[in-house]
Design an enzyme around this catalytic site. Structure first.
Site, PDB file in Angstrom:
ATOM      1  N   SER A  63      33.124  42.819  38.547  1.00 21.17           N
ATOM      2  CA  SER A  63      32.125  43.780  39.044  1.00 21.17           C
ATOM      3  C   SER A  63      31.700  44.842  38.039  1.00 21.17           C
ATOM      4  O   SER A  63      30.675  45.498  38.248  1.00 21.17           O
ATOM      5  CB  SER A  63      32.674  44.512  40.260  1.00 21.17           C
ATOM      6  N   LYS A  66      28.203  44.706  36.932  1.00 21.35           N
ATOM      7  CA  LYS A  66      27.079  45.142  37.783  1.00 21.35           C
ATOM      8  C   LYS A  66      26.365  46.353  37.176  1.00 21.35           C
ATOM      9  O   LYS A  66      25.172  46.548  37.387  1.00 21.35           O
ATOM     10  CB  LYS A  66      27.588  45.488  39.190  1.00 21.35           C
ATOM     11  N   TYR A 239      34.680  50.594  45.043  1.00 19.19           N
ATOM     12  CA  TYR A 239      34.705  50.020  46.399  1.00 19.19           C
ATOM     13  C   TYR A 239      34.861  51.148  47.419  1.00 19.19           C
ATOM     14  O   TYR A 239      34.263  52.206  47.257  1.00 19.19           O
ATOM     15  CB  TYR A 239      35.817  48.964  46.525  1.00 19.19           C
ATOM     16  N   VAL A 257      37.555  43.098  40.000  1.00 15.55           N
ATOM     17  CA  VAL A 257      38.738  42.418  40.539  1.00 15.55           C
ATOM     18  C   VAL A 257      39.527  41.655  39.466  1.00 15.55           C
ATOM     19  O   VAL A 257      40.599  41.126  39.752  1.00 15.55           O
ATOM     20  CB  VAL A 257      38.406  41.474  41.722  1.00 15.55           C
TER      21      VAL A 257
HETATM   22  N1  GLU Z   1      32.545  38.191  41.338  1.00 17.02           N
HETATM   23  C1  GLU Z   1      33.274  38.980  42.299  1.00 17.02           C
HETATM   24  C2  GLU Z   1      32.714  38.778  43.699  1.00 17.02           C
HETATM   25  O1  GLU Z   1      31.520  38.714  43.850  1.00 17.02           O
HETATM   26  C3  GLU Z   1      33.198  40.395  41.878  1.00 17.02           C
HETATM   27  C4  GLU Z   1      34.047  41.254  42.717  1.00 17.02           C
HETATM   28  C5  GLU Z   1      34.478  42.498  42.047  1.00 17.02           C
HETATM   29  O2  GLU Z   1      34.908  42.541  40.914  1.00 17.02           O
HETATM   30  O3  GLU Z   1      34.370  43.499  42.764  1.00 17.02           O
HETATM   31  O4  GLU Z   1      33.439  38.671  44.633  1.00 17.02           O
END
Ligand code: GLU
Length: 303
Positions: A63, A66, A239, A257
């Site tokens: 993530s 992003k 999160y 994650v």
């Molecule tokens: N590729 C992971 C998902 O979409 C990213 C999640 C993360 O790192 O928060 O679940």
């Protein structure tokens, strides 16, 4: 300030912690990572680097990517992006779907999965070869041509990414995905599979400490855009633990994650940690401890 000494001391203390968390397994390939891996790297505003442990070993940034797609999308479409994604913290897990239904397909912010999928859609609309062009952009940002996708991780998530497929389809039903859902998901799984070390992460995120200019002093963002993304990282980067991170650490940042965390103190430094064990909110357990100790010991938080 003796950054090297402080980092080594924190590394040695936190390494002994009993509270190592659990490695993510919902993406099967991530569960293969050695849970003992642990690294810290700090890059100060004068571009001097300090590190400890496995700071030069690549891991899946998940993530954290992003933020990078957001930078590229903003550089292409500018403020129009905010017509399709909000800037409020969600207070929910990253893959939560019901909020999307309630808010008619406008994701709360670009750092939850639904928001990141809309950002991907924007890039798929505007880039000729989205995967290649985004990788090129990240390499330029980091001034490092060795950064790459981890194809195994991308494939592993593609096979198991049912919730992301659900989110993308829900967004499409509200008209907030313009391209083919599979093309958007394929791009999203690749961006999440980007592999970087803590050292590379600090170089990539240096622009947020430096008002939008990368380590080569090229301007990737306007200072006001860098400020805004820092604000989003502070309120939405962890999160449903963003409040706790702000409370204990006091820096904008983003976790993934894969166990990575990157955090920024504008005008002062960028710091990255990696330890694959996650706490129950999905943030690296040792990484959280490192950053809390770091801002406490140095007094260098934004508050
Ligand atoms: N590729 C992971 C998902 O979409 C990213 C999640 C993360 O790192 O928060 O679940």
């Amino acid at each position: 300030m003796d950054f090297q000494g402080i980092i080594e001391e924190i590394y040695a203390t936190v390494k002994q912690s009993e509270n190592k968390g659990t490695v993510a397994s919902y993406i099967p390939e991530l569960s293969k990572v050695n849970p003992e891996k642990f690294g810290i790297c700090l890059l100060d505003i004068n571009q001097k680097s300090y590190f400890a442990g496995d700071a030069e070993e690549s891991f899946s940034i998940q993530s954290i990517s992003k933020v990078l797609t957001l930078v590229q999308a903003l550089s292409i479409v500018g403020e129009d992006l905010w017509k399709r994604v909000g800037v409020e913290p969600s207070g929910d897990p990253f893959n939560f779907l019901s909020l999307l239904e309630l808010e008619k397909g406008i994701p709360r912010n670009p750092l939850i999965n639904a928001g990141a999928l809309v950002v991907c859609d924007i890039l798929v609309s505007h880039l000729k070869n989205p995967k290649e062009d985004f990788l090129h952009f990240v390499r330029a940002l980091a001034n490092d041509k060795t950064i790459d996708y981890d194809k195994k991780v991308a494939l592993s998530e593609k096979r198991t990414g049912f919730r992301n497929a659900a989110a993308a389809n829900l967004l499409k039903s509200f008209g907030n995905i313009h391209n083919d859902v599979d093309a958007v998901l394929d791009f999203y799984f690749h961006q999440c599979s980007l592999a970087m070390s803590c050292k590379q992460l600090t170089k990539t995120f240096f622009l947020f400490a430096n008002h939008g200019q990368c380590t080569q002093l090229h301007k990737f963002l306007q200072p006001s855009q860098a400020k805004r993304i820092n604000a989003i990282m502070l309120s939405c980067g962890f999160y449903d633990e963003a409040g706790e991170f702000s409370f204990k650490v006091g820096l904008p940042g983003k976790s993934g994650v894969g166990g990575g965390i990157v955090a920024i103190h504008p005008d002062k430094y960028c710091i990255a940690t990696w330890s694959p064990g996650l706490n129950h909110k999905g943030n690296s357990s040792l990484g959280m401890q490192v950053l809390e100790q770091f801002t406490t010991k140095t007094g260098l938080s934004i508050f």
